[in-house]
Design an enzyme around this catalytic site. Structure first.
Site, PDB file in Angstrom:
ATOM      1  N   HIS A  91      80.909  37.624  64.966  1.00  0.00           N
ATOM      2  CA  HIS A  91      79.828  36.816  65.539  1.00  0.00           C
ATOM      3  C   HIS A  91      80.422  35.795  66.513  1.00  0.00           C
ATOM      4  CE1 HIS A  91      76.507  34.061  66.044  1.00  0.00           C
ATOM      5  NE2 HIS A  91      75.727  35.078  65.697  1.00  0.00           N
ATOM      6  N   GLU A 161      75.216  40.755  71.730  1.00  0.00           N
ATOM      7  CA  GLU A 161      74.652  39.402  71.778  1.00  0.00           C
ATOM      8  C   GLU A 161      75.328  38.606  72.896  1.00  0.00           C
ATOM      9  OE1 GLU A 161      72.854  38.024  67.830  1.00  0.00           O
ATOM     10  OE2 GLU A 161      74.994  37.706  67.647  1.00  0.00           O
TER      11      GLU A 161
HETATM   12  P1  PGA Z   1      69.318  33.239  67.592  1.00  0.00           P
HETATM   13  O1  PGA Z   1      70.705  33.727  66.939  1.00  0.00           O
HETATM   14  O2  PGA Z   1      68.332  34.358  67.370  1.00  0.00           O
HETATM   15  O3  PGA Z   1      68.969  32.009  66.869  1.00  0.00           O
HETATM   16  O4  PGA Z   1      69.603  33.016  69.052  1.00  0.00           O
HETATM   17  C1  PGA Z   1      71.113  35.058  67.046  1.00  0.00           C
HETATM   18  C2  PGA Z   1      72.496  35.208  66.460  1.00  0.00           C
HETATM   19  O5  PGA Z   1      73.338  34.342  66.709  1.00  0.00           O
HETATM   20  O6  PGA Z   1      72.782  36.186  65.745  1.00  0.00           O
END
Ligand code: PGA
Length: 247
Positions: A91, A161
């Site tokens: 992450h 992401e």
């Molecule tokens: P968010 O986080 O939906 O609050 O932007 C997503 C993540 O970091 O997995």
């Protein structure tokens, strides 16, 4: 479709985590064709597992090591034994604390060894006009999946992401076109590293400021097989609207 909720460092009390899990468990029963995974902080895993038996759970990170002498760390073995079927690896919030691609790779290998499915997060910090962000994605995938066999890859979920689109301080939301571009690019990398079949079958999620208004666009025009959701997965009302929107 696969929807994963990443609760990060919330909620503050175990009772809140159990209550939220129970509500989610009722809600997701209406969405039979979607798979759900929720990733609470480690300390709530056992309590949720006991009280909300059907919920599929994930952890948020494991150690690169199985060595006992690792103060504060949690091993892939522990996560497996507590009943988590998935675990996040790489992450961006953990990468930002200094976690390297090599460490993430080791975590993925440890998880696969213990039969826990890694949710492998990748994403560029910034976008540029020269396409450097594409090289950084390729690099993260190559290094993160080093030593992962074609058979093991079937148990890996990739979550794209873009770091600039995550959390409440996000620069802006990503567009479905940006998501689609990356889904195609990731599939091409997987085809080159493995084969076309693996590339076709790999699950790619989109994550980063997914909410009840934009979720649908990421799983339609955005080409994602599902979503990795942070804040909105803690908000039962918004989460319900989100699920209705993508039904
Ligand atoms: P968010 O986080 O939906 O609050 O932007 C997503 C993540 O970091 O997995």
């Amino acid at each position: 479709m696969l929807i994963i909720g990443n609760w990060k460092m919330a909620p503050e009390k175990k009772e809140q985590a159990i209550t939220l899990s129970k509500k989610l468990n009722v809600l997701i029963k209406k969405y039979k064709s979607t798979d759900f995974v929720f990733c609470p902080p480690y300390i709530y895993l056992e309590g949720i597992k006991k009280q909300v038996k059907n919920l599929t759970l994930g952890a948020q990170k494991v150690s690169t090591s199985f060595e006992v002498a690792n103060t504060s760390a949690i091993s892939a073995t522990m996560v497996k034994n507590i009943g988590a079927e998935y675990c996040i690896a790489g992450h961006s919030e953990v990468r930002a604390m200094g976690e390297t691609d090599e460490m993430i790779n080791q975590e993925i290998l440890n998880l696969l060894e213990k039969k826990v499915k890694p949710i492998f997060c990748i994403g560029e910090i910034k976008r540029d006009t020269q396409g450097w962000y594409l090289s950084s994605i390729k690099d993260q995938i190559q290094k993160g999946l080093a030593g992962v066999t074609t058979a093991q890859l079937k148990n890996v979920v990739i979550a794209y992401e873009p770091v600039w689109a995550i959390g409440k301080n996000a620069e802006r939301e990503a567009t479905p076109v940006e998501s689609m571009e990356m889904v195609i690019f990731i599939k091409k990398i997987i085809a080159d590293l493995y084969d076309e079949k693996s590339s076709k079958n790999i699950t790619i999620l989109y994550g980063g400021s997914v909410n009840e208004n934009n979720a649908k666009s990421f799983v339609t025009a955005g080409g994602a097989n599902g979503l990795l959701i942070g804040r909105v997965s803690l908000d039962i009302k918004k989460f319900e609207i989100l699920l209705k929107s993508i039904k």
